[in-house]
Design a protein around this motif. Structure first.
Motif, short mmCIF file in Angstrom:
data_model
loop_
_atom_site.label_atom_id
_atom_site.label_comp_id
_atom_site.label_asym_id
_atom_site.label_seq_id
_atom_site.Cartn_x
_atom_site.Cartn_y
_atom_site.Cartn_z
N ALA A 467 48.73 41.65 37.86
CA ALA A 467 48.18 40.68 36.91
C ALA A 467 47.98 39.32 37.56
O ALA A 467 46.95 38.65 37.36
CB ALA A 467 49.11 40.56 35.71
N ALA A 468 48.96 38.89 38.36
CA ALA A 468 48.88 37.58 39.01
C ALA A 468 47.73 37.53 40.02
O ALA A 468 46.97 36.56 40.08
CB ALA A 468 50.20 37.25 39.71
N ARG A 469 47.58 38.60 40.79
CA ARG A 469 46.51 38.62 41.81
C ARG A 469 45.14 38.67 41.15
O ARG A 469 44.20 37.98 41.61
CB ARG A 469 46.72 39.82 42.74
CG ARG A 469 47.86 39.60 43.73
CD ARG A 469 48.26 40.88 44.44
NE ARG A 469 49.27 40.63 45.46
CZ ARG A 469 50.08 41.56 45.96
NH1 ARG A 469 50.01 42.82 45.52
NH2 ARG A 469 50.97 41.24 46.88
N ASP A 470 45.00 39.45 40.10
CA ASP A 470 43.70 39.49 39.41
C ASP A 470 43.34 38.12 38.85
O ASP A 470 42.18 37.68 38.93
CB ASP A 470 43.75 40.51 38.26
CG ASP A 470 43.68 41.94 38.77
OD1 ASP A 470 43.36 42.15 39.95
OD2 ASP A 470 43.98 42.87 37.98
N SER A 471 44.33 37.43 38.30
CA SER A 471 44.08 36.10 37.74
C SER A 471 43.73 35.10 38.83
O SER A 471 42.84 34.26 38.66
CB SER A 471 45.32 35.64 36.96
OG SER A 471 45.07 34.44 36.29
N PHE A 472 44.41 35.19 39.96
CA PHE A 472 44.14 34.29 41.08
C PHE A 472 42.71 34.50 41.60
O PHE A 472 41.97 33.54 41.87
CB PHE A 472 45.15 34.52 42.20
CG PHE A 472 44.99 33.61 43.38
CD1 PHE A 472 45.58 32.35 43.39
CD2 PHE A 472 44.25 34.00 44.49
CE1 PHE A 472 45.43 31.51 44.48
CE2 PHE A 472 44.09 33.16 45.58
CZ PHE A 472 44.69 31.91 45.58
N VAL A 473 42.31 35.75 41.76
CA VAL A 473 40.96 36.06 42.24
C VAL A 473 39.91 35.57 41.25
O VAL A 473 38.86 35.07 41.63
CB VAL A 473 40.82 37.57 42.51
CG1 VAL A 473 39.36 37.95 42.78
CG2 VAL A 473 41.69 37.99 43.69
N HIS A 474 40.21 35.70 39.95
CA HIS A 474 39.29 35.18 38.93
C HIS A 474 39.11 33.67 39.10
O HIS A 474 37.99 33.14 39.04
CB HIS A 474 39.82 35.50 37.54
CG HIS A 474 39.02 34.88 36.43
ND1 HIS A 474 37.69 35.15 36.22
CD2 HIS A 474 39.38 33.98 35.47
CE1 HIS A 474 37.25 34.46 35.19
NE2 HIS A 474 38.26 33.73 34.72
N GLY A 475 40.21 32.96 39.33
CA GLY A 475 40.13 31.52 39.58
C GLY A 475 39.33 31.21 40.83
O GLY A 475 38.55 30.24 40.87
N LEU A 476 39.49 32.03 41.86
CA LEU A 476 38.73 31.85 43.10
C LEU A 476 37.24 32.05 42.85
O LEU A 476 36.39 31.34 43.43
CB LEU A 476 39.24 32.83 44.15
CG LEU A 476 38.97 32.51 45.62
CD1 LEU A 476 39.52 31.14 45.99
CD2 LEU A 476 39.57 33.57 46.52
N HIS A 477 36.89 33.01 41.98
CA HIS A 477 35.48 33.21 41.61
C HIS A 477 34.91 31.94 40.96
O HIS A 477 33.79 31.51 41.30
CB HIS A 477 35.35 34.37 40.61
CG HIS A 477 35.61 35.71 41.22
ND1 HIS A 477 35.76 36.84 40.45
CD2 HIS A 477 35.73 36.11 42.51
CE1 HIS A 477 35.98 37.88 41.25
NE2 HIS A 477 35.97 37.46 42.50
N LEU A 478 35.66 31.37 40.03
CA LEU A 478 35.19 30.18 39.34
C LEU A 478 35.01 29.01 40.32
O LEU A 478 34.01 28.28 40.26
CB LEU A 478 36.18 29.78 38.24
CG LEU A 478 36.34 30.78 37.08
CD1 LEU A 478 37.42 30.29 36.11
CD2 LEU A 478 35.02 30.99 36.35
#
Length: 503
Positions: A467-478
């Motif tokens: 969950a943490a990694r998916d959220s971090f990658v989402h932030g990186l996309h933004l």
């Protein structure tokens, strides 16, 4: 009459290969700063584990250096014009090495933030002095373009050397060792530079404006702090008051400089469309890229599971592209045009950042490596040509202050980029939903989540990390998407502002 004779005297004292040997010393200073900037990102997961900073403290560790250096660059560039650029460079290099030791042995987040701030004070003396000395060493425009290209290529090479050397050290020693690698570089710079570098200064500088120094420092730090806090926590009375104080200080700084016979910074330089366009291009380029640069090492290590040395090698294509582009940028700008090279470079970086919005935890390296190569090539073309435009557009005696404007744009862009894009990543990351029993520490940073998972049962730990990694990658996309928009906007603005500009 004196102001035209003094620079010529400097040129006469460094003839033949001597000026190229002096350039070799100057690029050591650039290497020192570039290596320090890149190893911090690689060491961030280890600093998080050892010092246990909050998410906000981690951002401060990352950007307080840029805050302070942005506030002092113009003042230090002007100081070099007055007391001697060689003297300021060697004194700053000595302080930089000594304060690196304080960074290496920091034991709390607060101490680390203070050490990074002090390093910013020392770092503010280095970059303006190196560019100003190049301006006074190389009077032939083509030689100067090549020298600036070598200067920029060395900065890019430092971004490659930093992660690789830092990765090796992190695998064999503690995180503080990445700061101690500054010491041998500093020692060589001071010992050799004291013999090879010529001294140069403005022969009629006027007094150093201490009130202007204070106004520029308060103004820069106030505005950047307000932007950072507003991005992270929203507007409040404290944020609004700090921002207004900073804006007022900058306003009075400009008003004061316009009335002084010998200002810290001749703000009339900005009336030149080419000068203003080059400065704006630098600021927006770094702003758009810095969020990616700061978080990329965490993505490579904490999301994809690469070792530090491997993560350092993974970032190499960006530096290789920038080195190659920097060495030919001047020739390309003369063959085509300044605005074609700068705008093409900015657009290439923007498109590469747009590609990075497709990253996932399982993305293969070819896509990432190709995107980083394009980022490096585009940035190398843009930064080298804009530095040459800024240097060529001012008298030699103002080279330090003009160089400081260029570096201020760079550091201000870095501070704003980490504050704004970093806050986007942090805000997106904190919203992830972890399994029952997820500690609050895991929501502060991805490093905190990795550390928290180590003390949980295997199933819970795996769910938390996913969950943490998916959220971090989402932030990186933004952040990458926002950076792409900024870079493409900068390319459009530069196309109009640099019209008709030549080296």
């Amino acid at each position: 009459m004196t102001s035209t004779l003094r620079p010529a005297h400097v040129a006469e004292t460094v003839k033949g290969p001597g000026r190229w040997l002096a350039l070799g010393v100057l690029v050591l200073a650039v290497l020192l700063v570039a290596v320090d900037a890149t190893v911090l990102g690689l060491a961030t997961p280890y600093i998080s584990e050892d010092l246990k900073p909050s998410g906000t403290q981690l951002l401060w560790i990352g950007d307080v250096y840029s805050f302070v250096i942005a506030g002092l660059l113009v003042s230090m560039g002007s100081l070099g014009d007055r007391v001697g650029r060689k003297r300021v460079l060697l004194g700053g290099a000595t302080a930089f090495g000594a304060i690196s030791v304080l960074n290496a042995y920091a034991t709390t987040p607060e101490t680390m933030i203070l050490a990074r701030a002090l390093l910013g004070v020392a770092g503010a003396t280095l970059m303006p002095a190196t560019l100003a000395l190049i301006r006074n060493l190389f009077h032939d425009p083509r030689e100067r373009s090549l020298a600036v290209g070598i200067w920029g290529a060395t900065a890019s090479a430092g971004t490659a050397v930093g992660p690789i050397a830092g990765g090796f050290l992190l695998e064999h020693f503690w995180w503080g060792s990445v700061f101690l690698i500054n010491l041998p570089v500093m020692a060589v710079l001071v010992l050799v530079g004291s013999r090879l570098l010529p001294e140069s200064r403005n022969p009629d500088p006027g007094p150093w404006d201490l009130a202007g120094v204070l106004l520029s420092l308060v103004g820069m730090i106030g505005v950047v702090y307000a932007v950072k806090e507003a991005a992270a926590h929203g507007f409040g009375w404290t944020v609004l008051g700090t921002g207004l104080l900073g804006a007022a200080a900058l306003y009075w700084f400009v008003r004061r400089q316009l009335t002084l016979p010998a200002p810290l910074l001749d703000v009339r330089l900005f009336s030149s469309r080419g000068f203003s366009g080059a400065v704006l291009a630098d600021l927006l380029t770094v702003l758009g890229m810095s969020g990616l640069v700061f978080f990329l090492s965490q993505y490579l290590q904490l999301v994809q599971g690469r070792r530090p040395f491997e993560a350092g090698l993974a970032e190499l294509p960006a530096a290789v592209g920038a080195v190659a582009a920097g060495l030919v940028a001047g020739r390309a700008a003369r063959r085509f045009s300044v605005r074609a090279v700068v705008c093409g470079g900015l657009a290439a970086v923007g498109l590469a950042l747009a590609v990075l919005t497709t990253l996932s935890a399982s993305t293969g390296y070819p896509l990432l490596g190709a995107a980083l190569l394009v980022v490096g090539v585009g940035a190398g073309f843009s930064f080298t040509v804009t530095a040459d435009v800024i240097l060529a557009g001012v008298p030699k005696e103002q080279a330090g202050a003009a160089s400081a404007v260029s570096e201020t744009a760079y550091e201000l862009g870095a501070a704003l980029g980490i504050a704004l894009l970093g806050s986007i990543v942090t805000a997106a990351y904190r919203d992830f939903t972890g399994p029952s029993g997820t500690p609050a520490q895991a929501h502060e940073s991805l490093g905190g989540a990795v550390q928290a998972a180590a003390g949980l049962p295997a199933d819970t730990a795996d769910a938390l990390l996913a969950a943490a990694r998916d959220s971090f990658v989402h932030g990186l996309h933004l952040a990458s998407g926002a950076g792409a928009v900024v870079l493409l906007t900068a390319a459009g603005a530069a196309w109009f502002l640099l019209k008709g500009q030549r080296l």
